[in-house]
Design a protein around this motif. Structure first.
Motif, short mmCIF file in Angstrom:
data_model
loop_
_atom_site.label_atom_id
_atom_site.label_comp_id
_atom_site.label_asym_id
_atom_site.label_seq_id
_atom_site.Cartn_x
_atom_site.Cartn_y
_atom_site.Cartn_z
N SER A 68 0.86 -1.18 0.00
CA SER A 68 0.00 0.00 0.00
C SER A 68 0.89 1.23 0.00
N ILE A 69 0.73 2.07 -1.01
CA ILE A 69 1.53 3.28 -1.16
C ILE A 69 0.61 4.48 -0.95
N GLY A 70 0.84 5.25 0.10
CA GLY A 70 0.01 6.41 0.35
C GLY A 70 0.12 7.44 -0.76
N ALA A 71 -0.97 8.14 -1.02
CA ALA A 71 -1.02 9.05 -2.16
C ALA A 71 -0.05 10.22 -2.05
N MET A 72 0.36 10.58 -0.82
CA MET A 72 1.28 11.69 -0.65
C MET A 72 2.74 11.23 -0.60
N THR A 73 2.98 9.97 -0.91
CA THR A 73 4.34 9.45 -1.00
C THR A 73 5.07 10.13 -2.15
N THR A 74 6.26 10.63 -1.90
CA THR A 74 7.01 11.32 -2.94
C THR A 74 7.80 10.34 -3.81
N MET A 75 8.24 10.83 -4.95
CA MET A 75 9.08 10.02 -5.83
C MET A 75 10.40 9.67 -5.14
#
Length: 280
Positions: free
Chosen positions: A63-70
């Motif tokens: 699960s990758i949170g939407a505010m995770t940066t590149m």
């Protein structure tokens, strides 16, 4: 908005006013150089970075949170066992380092550009887009999320909060990613290609392929996948499968490239990655 509950409540209360959720803002700041669209309003999501900026593996699901940066995606490939390398490879070509420190996965998805660098990767990973509103979560398969050019299945009052996908079998399968642009960095893509291939005893058991900048939306190469699955890995099978490519993609001529160039480039990249066990 200081909490996710606040943000969802605000969007619900103002659902008909056209508020636009603002994450990293890297695309918006370019747009603002030409002047903001009349009546535009933006809801700043930066206070949610901690809540929505997590990378979590729960059993067989990432699960990758939407505010995770590149930048965080790149670090995860280094620090998290079993993290799909092609996600970090895609993150590494999103603008330059400064942009990668701000640009978010949710923003890249919700911006809905067919040239979005990470979008073919999410498709290959069989990702589910998690949308939230005050009524709860609504999961949408990534393959169904884009309805047309910059059109999404995101309803008024909803936010993209996470991207979830089953952990790929990286012990028996391999992934690849390639972006073609005018420059090595800070370039909008001409072609983006991502893939996952699992072979056993020389036979292709599973293959997932996706491309960007070749249609109004990022596309899975379903016809090519079907033509390869169950076939002996080799040049003859790949050549036969590539005869189906034009059933999957519809490149156009535009300021960055031509239809013929994009089609030939996808063909060449597929041939390279499918025929080379460890292409460099």
């Amino acid at each position: 908005s200081s909490t996710l509950k606040d943000a969802l409540g605000f969007l619900a209360d103002h659902a008909q006013e056209g508020w636009i959720p603002l994450a990293g803002g890297t695309d918006l700041l370019v747009l603002l150089n030409s002047g903001p669209p009349p009546g535009s309003r933006y809801l700043d999501l930066s206070p949610l970075r901690h809540r929505l900026g997590r990378i979590v593996r729960d059993g067989a699901v990432w699960s990758i949170g939407a505010m995770t940066t590149m930048t965080a995606l790149r670090r995860a490939a280094r620090d998290e066992p079993g993290f799909p390398p092609l996600l970090a490879e895609a993150a590494a070509v999103v603008g330059g380092l400064q942009i990668q420190n701000r640009a978010t996965v949710g923003g890249n998805v919700a911006n809905a550009s067919p040239a979005g660098d990470t979008l073919p990767v999410w498709s290959v990973l069989d990702t589910t887009v998690v949308l939230e509103s005050i009524t709860g979560e609504r999961p949408v398969p990534f393959s169904d999320f884009y309805l047309g050019y910059r059109e999404m299945d995101r309803r008024p009052g909803e936010l993209v909060t996470a991207l979830r996908f089953p952990a790929p079998d990286l012990e028996r399968g391999r992934t690849f990613f390639h972006k073609v642009g005018t420059r090595a960095a800070q370039a909008i893509s001409k072609v983006v290609l991502a893939g996952y291939v699992r072979e056993e005893a020389g036979v292709i058991q599973e293959v997932r392929l996706a491309a960007g900048s070749v249609a109004p939306v990022p596309v899975r190469l379903r016809a090519v996948e079907a033509a390869l699955t169950g076939c002996a890995a080799g040049e003859a099978s790949v050549n036969r499968a590539l005869e189906s490519l034009e059933r999957d993609i519809a490149p156009i001529d535009d300021i960055r490239s031509t239809r013929a160039y994009r089609l030939r480039t996808v063909e060449n990249l597929l041939r390279h990655y499918l025929l080379s066990p460890d292409p460099r």
